[in-house]
Design an enzyme around this catalytic site. Structure first.
Site, PDB file in Angstrom:
ATOM      1  CG  ASN A 149     -28.814  -1.845 -61.577  1.00 45.22           C
ATOM      2  OD1 ASN A 149     -29.700  -2.607 -61.906  1.00 45.22           O
ATOM      3  ND2 ASN A 149     -27.819  -2.207 -60.789  1.00 45.22           N
ATOM      4  CG  ASP A 150     -32.332   0.557 -59.024  1.00 44.23           C
ATOM      5  OD1 ASP A 150     -31.977  -0.630 -58.940  1.00 44.23           O
ATOM      6  OD2 ASP A 150     -31.962   1.435 -58.236  1.00 44.23           O
ATOM      7  CB  VAL A 151     -34.501   3.264 -64.850  1.00 42.97           C
ATOM      8  CG1 VAL A 151     -34.567   4.279 -63.735  1.00 42.97           C
ATOM      9  CG2 VAL A 151     -33.181   3.329 -65.579  1.00 42.97           C
TER      10      VAL A 151
ATOM     11  CB  ALA B  62     -33.299   0.413 -55.432  1.00 49.02           C
TER      12      ALA B  62
END
Lengths: 469, 103
Positions: free
Chosen positions: A395-397, A436
């Site tokens: 997700n965050d990456v 995050a």
């Protein structure tokens, strides 16, 4: 003469152990020698432990209890440690490392406690050495409580909690600990109560230090605590004038710090910022829900068709892949697509998962060949040639906010630019946020389709669909 | 100030060793490919378990009737052993996977 001989053997063993640590670390840096390197360092450690027991002090009958307890401790530790290490699942590897790291930190703290007790009972020691003892206590305790919190967080037992004014409190605690250590080293009559206060404050600092940190910072924290424990071990080595402890500790301290810095760089954050600890707290609030569009789902059949008729497919794995234990399934998909003439590779973000290199280890377990694993830069360079990007549990990456939303807490972190590819399919369990805790505008983008469900389950369905085409 | 200078002079060989080791640590891992970051961290984790030697020294030096030191020392040995043994075994398990792959 015999005593001198014993001491010579002891020192030689320490030199040998130091060499094995250096060689071990060196060999751990190259894929084909890594396993041997680990074993060599383990042998070195065994030699150092054995030599200490046999040659450090003359064996005397009145200390039978001491020797019995040493052996009992070694046996208990070995049995528990081996069982835990062999039982742990690949997904839980990061927290296992964090846990063992905490044990090392606790060991260093206990050593300092006992040594301070010696000082209290008439032992003579220079105030410089007292500082060394106290620093060992502080760093060991912070490493212990911090690692245990990191362990709890990764196990999902402890959530992210940010105290109001947490940063200021952390700085006050840090200054307080250092001030107290300096005071204790210089005061004429150190009191036992001081060291317990120092111990308590250090443990508290470790907790507060890791507690607010969430998201992509967790790998950095574990790596940092790892180098902390290395430093604590080195302080012990300095105290006892022991070369093996000193070289081992310092090597890990400096190597761990470099690793930490490399990871910070990968996320475009400074180490100070990580140490003061602010990621999780501000992050959730900064996420704006304003620009959400609509989500487009894709059926398994459509996704299979898209994959089977592509020339080039790139998989972006994340923690979700690890949780679902889908590494073998994704490798099967790769083989089946390969039979159909589709080239599939993997784009590995340096901090995907919960530890640096987490995804590499996971995919290695499933026998995915090295050349298929692309580092982020290479993957991004090639992204415009990719027909379909399959984001599995990451997700965050892949969050474009890191590039275009300065208010986002991950702004500035390099990401895998999946939107440069022709199509994107995100496989996800639900619309939940990433680690995050921030929204991902990728999900609402025109190019993107969502495939909801457990990663392994969805991949298995995809495989059978692709096969039947 | 005098104390710090004294500490420095008395331990100058060790301080020299520390500085050289710091650079060695940096040098040794500077070329690690991202693939090996996790095993390297885990291996380094096992190596700092060398702190166990400190706990053994405590046990050896403790007076046989100093039960506080013996009890704390015993726990320190257990904790240190967990770090060493657990660390090396976990690392070995991770690296086994890399080995399998090379066939």
């Amino acid at each position: 003469m015999t005593e001198l001989l014993g001491l010579s053997i002891l020192e030689l063993c320490y030199i040998a152990a130091s060499i094995t640590f250096i060689l071990g670390l060196k060999m751990l840096s190259s894929p084909d020698k890594a396993r041997k390197g680990n074993l060599i360092a383990a042998y070195g450690m065994g030699i150092a432990i054995l030599a200490t027991i046999l040659f450090k002090e003359e064996l005397t009958a009145d200390k039978w209890l001491n020797y019995a307890l040493i052996l009992a401790g070694l046996i208990v530790g070995t049995v528990i440690g081996t069982r835990m290490a062999l039982k742990v699942k690949m997904t839980a590897m990061p927290q296992m490392v964090s846990f063992f790291n905490g044990m090392g930190g606790a060991c260093a703290a206990v050593i300092s406690l006992v040594e301070f007790d010696h000082v209290m009972h008439g032992g003579t020691i220079s105030s410089g050495m007292l500082v060394v003892i106290l620093l060992g206590l502080i760093i060991g305790s912070v490493s212990f409580s911090g690692s245990i919190i990191a362990y709890g967080k990764l196990e999902g037992k402890i959530g992210d909690k940010a105290l109001p004014a947490g940063q200021i409190l952390n700085i006050i605690l840090l200054l307080g600990m250092l001030g107290m250590a300096i005071f204790m080293a210089n005061t004429a009559e150190p009191q036992a109560i001081y060291i317990y206060i120092l111990l308590g404050v250090s443990l508290l600092y470790g907790v507060l230090f890791v507690m607010p940190i969430g998201g992509a910072d967790m790998p950095v924290v574990i790596s940092l605590l790892n180098s902390f424990t290395g430093m604590a071990a080195a302080f012990g080595g300095f105290l006892y004038g022991n070369q093996a402890m000193l070289t081992g500790g310092i090597l890990v301290g400096s190597a761990g710090t470099i690793l930490t810095v490399l990871m910070c760089k990968a996320m475009n954050r400074s180490l100070t910022n990580v140490i003061i600890g602010s990621f999780g707290g501000g992050g959730t609030a900064a996420a704006d829900d304003g620009e959400q569009g609509t989500i487009k789902e894709i059926s398994v059949t459509d996704a299979a068709i898209l994959l089977a008729y592509a020339n080039k497919v790139t998989v972006v794995p994340g923690y979700g892949l690890a949780v679902a234990q889908a590494q073998h399934t994704v490798h099967n998909l790769e083989k089946i697509l390969d039979d159909k003439g589709v080239e599939m590779n993997y784009a590995i973000h340096p901090v995907a998962g919960r530890m640096p290199g987490h995804m590499n280890v996971l995919l290695a377990e499933a026998d995915v060949p090295y050349p298929k694993l692309l580092e982020m830069e290479d993957a991004n360079d090639d992204m415009s040639n990719v027909d379909v990007v399959l984001v599995i549990g990451a997700n965050d990456v892949v969050n474009p906010a890191a590039e275009n939303d300065p208010s986002s807490p991950i702004y500035g972190m390099p990401i895998i630019k999946v939107l440069n590819a022709k199509n994107v399919i995100v496989m996800k369990r639900s619309m939940g946020k990433g680690y995050a805790g921030i929204e991902n505008s990728l999900f609402f983008h025109d190019k993107n389709r969502m495939l909801f469900g457990d990663a392994k389950d969805s991949l298995e369905k995809l495989i059978s669909e692709v096969k039947s085409l | 100030m005098v104390n710090i200078l004294q500490l420095f002079v008395e331990n100058r060989e060790f301080i020299f060793l520390i500085i050289v080791s710091i650079f060695l640590g940096i040098e040794v891992i500077s070329n690690v490919p991202a693939v090996l970051h996790t095993p390297l961290m885990s291996g380094a984790n096992a190596i700092h378990g060398v702190v166990i030697i400190g706990s053994i020294i405590i046990m050896l030096e403790a007076h046989p009737t100093n039960y506080l030191a013996l009890i704390l020392g015993f726990f320190a040995v257990v904790l240190g052993t967990l770090n060493v043994v657990g660390g090396f075994v976990v690392t070995n398990r991770m690296l086994e996977m890399f080995k399998k792959k090379e066939k």
